[in-house]
Design an enzyme around this catalytic site. Structure first.
Site, PDB file in Angstrom:
ATOM      1  N   ARG A   1     -19.885 -22.546   4.227  1.00 15.74           N
ATOM      2  CA  ARG A   1     -19.248 -22.926   2.967  1.00 15.74           C
ATOM      3  C   ARG A   1     -17.948 -23.681   3.183  1.00 15.74           C
ATOM      4  NH1 ARG A   1     -20.932 -17.986  -1.240  1.00 15.74           N
ATOM      5  NH2 ARG A   1     -22.981 -17.792  -0.265  1.00 15.74           N
TER       6      ARG A   1
ATOM      7  N   TYR B   1     -29.719 -13.734   1.691  1.00 16.84           N
ATOM      8  CA  TYR B   1     -30.750 -14.211   2.631  1.00 16.84           C
ATOM      9  C   TYR B   1     -30.121 -14.541   3.981  1.00 16.84           C
ATOM     10  CZ  TYR B   1     -34.015 -14.875  -1.308  1.00 16.84           C
ATOM     11  OH  TYR B   1     -34.838 -14.702  -2.397  1.00 16.84           O
TER      12      TYR B   1
ATOM     13  N   ASP C   1     -30.788  -8.618  -4.640  1.00 14.55           N
ATOM     14  CA  ASP C   1     -29.495  -8.350  -4.002  1.00 14.55           C
ATOM     15  C   ASP C   1     -28.394  -7.855  -4.926  1.00 14.55           C
ATOM     16  OD1 ASP C   1     -29.216 -10.706  -5.366  1.00 14.55           O
ATOM     17  OD2 ASP C   1     -27.962 -11.650  -3.849  1.00 14.55           O
ATOM     18  N   GLU C   2     -28.738  -7.497  -6.145  1.00 19.74           N
ATOM     19  CA  GLU C   2     -27.688  -7.008  -7.052  1.00 19.74           C
ATOM     20  C   GLU C   2     -28.070  -5.659  -7.639  1.00 19.74           C
ATOM     21  OE1 GLU C   2     -26.352  -9.684 -10.169  1.00 19.74           O
ATOM     22  OE2 GLU C   2     -26.984 -11.382  -8.934  1.00 19.74           O
TER      23      GLU C   2
ATOM     24  N   ASP D   1     -23.066  -6.623  -5.247  1.00 20.00           N
ATOM     25  CA  ASP D   1     -23.737  -7.891  -4.935  1.00 20.00           C
ATOM     26  C   ASP D   1     -23.672  -8.083  -3.422  1.00 20.00           C
ATOM     27  OD1 ASP D   1     -23.428 -11.226  -6.391  1.00 20.00           O
ATOM     28  OD2 ASP D   1     -24.633 -10.476  -4.730  1.00 20.00           O
TER      29      ASP D   1
END
Length: 618
Positions: free
Chosen positions: A60, A28, A115-116, A23
């Site tokens: 975050r 982005y 993205d995985e 992942d």
DNA sequence: GCATAGAAAA
DNA sequence: TTTTCTA
């Protein structure tokens, strides 16, 4: 309880595979950081519409998170740098680079979104174990769950395999950073479900391996039912209707009780997932099965407005598929109606078939034939009319078009495969071209493998006659109202040493190349003069009824045609016929009326003589 | 939330 | 084939 043990014993005893789930971290936003390195040490959010869809880890810390309204995020972090992420172009470019790198390293991967990736590294590990047969020292790299001791609880060999798995994961992460400057998080486990889940334990830029015997506990420790991939909002609340709140509740629930609500299949899957059992395989990501667009807008209530929207969608869609190399054979129309009384929206879809003759291929680009756009729009509107009652007031808030049932189309519309498909509403699944050169090689092999396949069945004569080919080139329907059933036929094309109509210059028949035709119609040579032997039967004879003594030719082939065939071709057909016949007699379950009753006929088409020989349908 | 795609259920 | 669910 008892059921749990059953599951553990039956399907979770050995852990023979190693799966990694990769992942890319805050994808982005990370791409934006690479494109503009100044952003790297600032809190960064990527917005779509009014939302922050993802953000870097600096952001975050301020409480900025995925899928939160931008307003809220800016309150928590006034210095948040926001970039617009509505244009996905750059993300797609990086996604492709990642795919290519992983492909180079491992071959096939299964990509999920941009993205995985899931990668089955079992083979790679086995290769290492056998080839590097020195007693190579392995160790766990990166964090493991729950601890090394737990890996010793199983002696199926999984510990070593998973150790190598962590080494591979470490290598992938380093490579991904060296080549693309991207960081990612990887989960290493014996199945997909657990690999994905365990990978989230150490993020970002790290990896985690799971001890197989800890699966059940690991699953039980997850936050809620929704944590399980595949259980979404609806399923979670349906499970909760049974009074099951946690994954542990689900683990301990009686399978019968689940069955009553979900049916045997889904109940089993839910229960297995709750225990960390997942037998699904990694499947290579290929070309998309559908390509669609939808557009939402202020409610419209006029049919001509809808027609315009469809026009626009269709044009955009054509641009999207122009380099696909395939042609869609079905189109689906989506309508979202807003009901002002009930204050809700309903989606409806209808689909219909598209004839391949609507498309052409001009130097590699798929495009519409002249007038095809209007034909398609006309039919789209027919489907629209079936969903929208024009006599009533209506409010359409969304329209969509979606292409599907793609068929490979390497060459132009003049190819034999396309010709047959157009004429016949047949999905040409397998075509074998036969030349004098190769007659004893690939043809017989591919043919026999086809006829010998257990799923193959002999052709039903009635089916054939109903579908009879019109080779005279008379009127053709380009848009069909969804055929009941699309026949799949495997054809044997016999190339002959003769030139037909075309301007193409074939120097010598020995140039005829069998490799121009592939399974699944992926590629066709249009210039090759070809003679096709026909399936259509006027006087059907059961192929299995081998009253053969009379001559040395298959009873289903016309003698005059037979005599024209090169010796090798005769021999090949003879062998094929014998194979088919013996298959037919051996499979006692086929009622006699279903025996293939193929024979030969020929039909004139302009300057071309096409003989078709249908080998089988499936 | 919207747009897109795949899969499973109905 | 159409709808529903999920990501």
């Amino acid at each position: 309880m008892e059921q749990d043990e059953e599951f553990d014993i039956s399907s979770d005893q050995k852990h023979l595979n190693v799966i990694i789930h990769l992942d890319i971290d805050y994808f982005y936003a990370q791409v934006e950081e690479i494109l503009n390195p100044e952003l790297k040490d600032k809190p960064l959010g990527v917005k779509q519409g009014l939302n922050i869809v993802t953000c870097n880890y600096i952001a975050r810390e301020y409480g900025v998170g995925k899928w939160k309204p931008m307003k809220e995020c800016l309150e928590k972090c006034p210095e948040l740098v926001v970039v617009n992420g509505e244009d996905l172009t750059n993300y797609k470019v990086y996604s492709k680079r990642v795919s290519e790198l992983l492909h180079k390293m491992f071959g096939t991967t299964e990509r999920i979104g941009l993205d995985e990736h899931y990668i089955d590294i079992t083979k790679e590990i086995e290769r290492q174990l056998t080839e590097l047969d020195d007693v190579a020292e392995h160790q766990f790299l990166g964090p493991i769950y729950p601890d090394e001791e737990t890996f010793n609880q199983c002696n199926c060999g999984c510990k070593t395999r998973l150790m190598i798995g962590t080494e591979i994961a470490d290598r992938v992460r380093k490579r991904l950073y060296e080549d693309l400057k991207l960081t990612c998080s990887i989960g290493i486990s014996h199945n997909k479900l657990l690999a994905k889940l365990v990978g989230t334990m150490n993020k970002p830029n790290n990896q985690t391996a799971l001890a197989p015997t800890a699966s059940k506990v690991f699953m039980a420790d997850l936050k809620n039912l929704r944590s399980i991939t595949g259980i979404g909002e609806k399923t979670a609340s349906r499970i909760q209707e049974l009074g099951l709140i946690t994954i542990q509740d689900l683990q301990e629930c009686d399978i019968q009780r689940l069955q009553k609500k979900f049916g045997i299949d889904m109940a089993t899957r839910l229960k297995e997932m709750s225990l960390g059992i997942d037998m699904t395989e990694i499947k290579a990501t290929g070309k998309p099965k559908t390509v669609g667009l939808e557009d939402s807008f202020r409610p419209i209530s006029i049919r001509s407005d809808a027609a315009e929207k469809f026009q626009a969608l269709l044009s955009r869609l054509m641009i999207q598929i122009q380099d696909d190399g395939r042609v869609p054979q079905s189109i689906k129309v989506t309508v979202r109606k807003y009901d002002p009384v009930k204050k809700n929206s309903i989606r409806e879809t209808k689909q219909c078939a598209l004839a391949p003759s609507l498309f052409r291929c001009v130097d590699g680009k798929i495009q519409l034939m002249d007038g095809a756009e209007q034909k398609i729009i006309k039919n789209v509107l027919m489907l629209f009319d079936r969903m929208v009652d024009l006599k009533q007031q209506f409010n359409i808030t969304l329209l969509g078009l979606c292409f599907s049932k793609f068929q490979e189309q390497k060459k132009g519309p003049g190819s034999i495969a396309n010709y047959l498909m157009k004429k016949q509403d047949v999905e040409v699944q397998s075509i074998t071209n036969l030349s004098n050169e190769t007659i004893n090689g690939s043809l017989s092999d591919s043919f026999r493998s086809k006829t010998a396949s257990p799923s193959s069945s002999l052709m039903d004569f009635e089916t054939l006659s109903n579908n009879s080919l019109d080779l005279s080139g008379s009127s053709e329907t380009e848009l069909e109202p969804s055929p009941k059933k699309r026949k799949k036929l495997n054809l044997l094309l016999v190339a002959r040493n003769r030139r037909y109509s075309s301007n193409d210059d074939i120097a010598s028949p020995s140039k005829l190349n069998v490799s121009d035709l592939h399974l699944n119609g992926t590629s066709m040579d249009t210039s090759t003069p070809i003679r096709i032997i026909s399936p259509l039967c006027k006087n059907p004879e059961p192929i299995a009824c081998s009253s053969t003594k009379q001559t040395e030719i298959p009873p289903n082939i016309d003698r005059s045609v037979w005599q024209e065939l090169p010796l090798e071709v005769q021999r090949e057909l003879m062998m094929n016929w014998q194979t088919t016949a013996s298959n037919a007699t051996n499979s006692s379950t086929i009622p006699s009326s279903h025996h293939a009753k193929t024979r030969l006929s020929s039909t004139k088409t302009n300057n071309n003589t096409l003989h078709k020989y249908f080998v089988q349908n499936s």
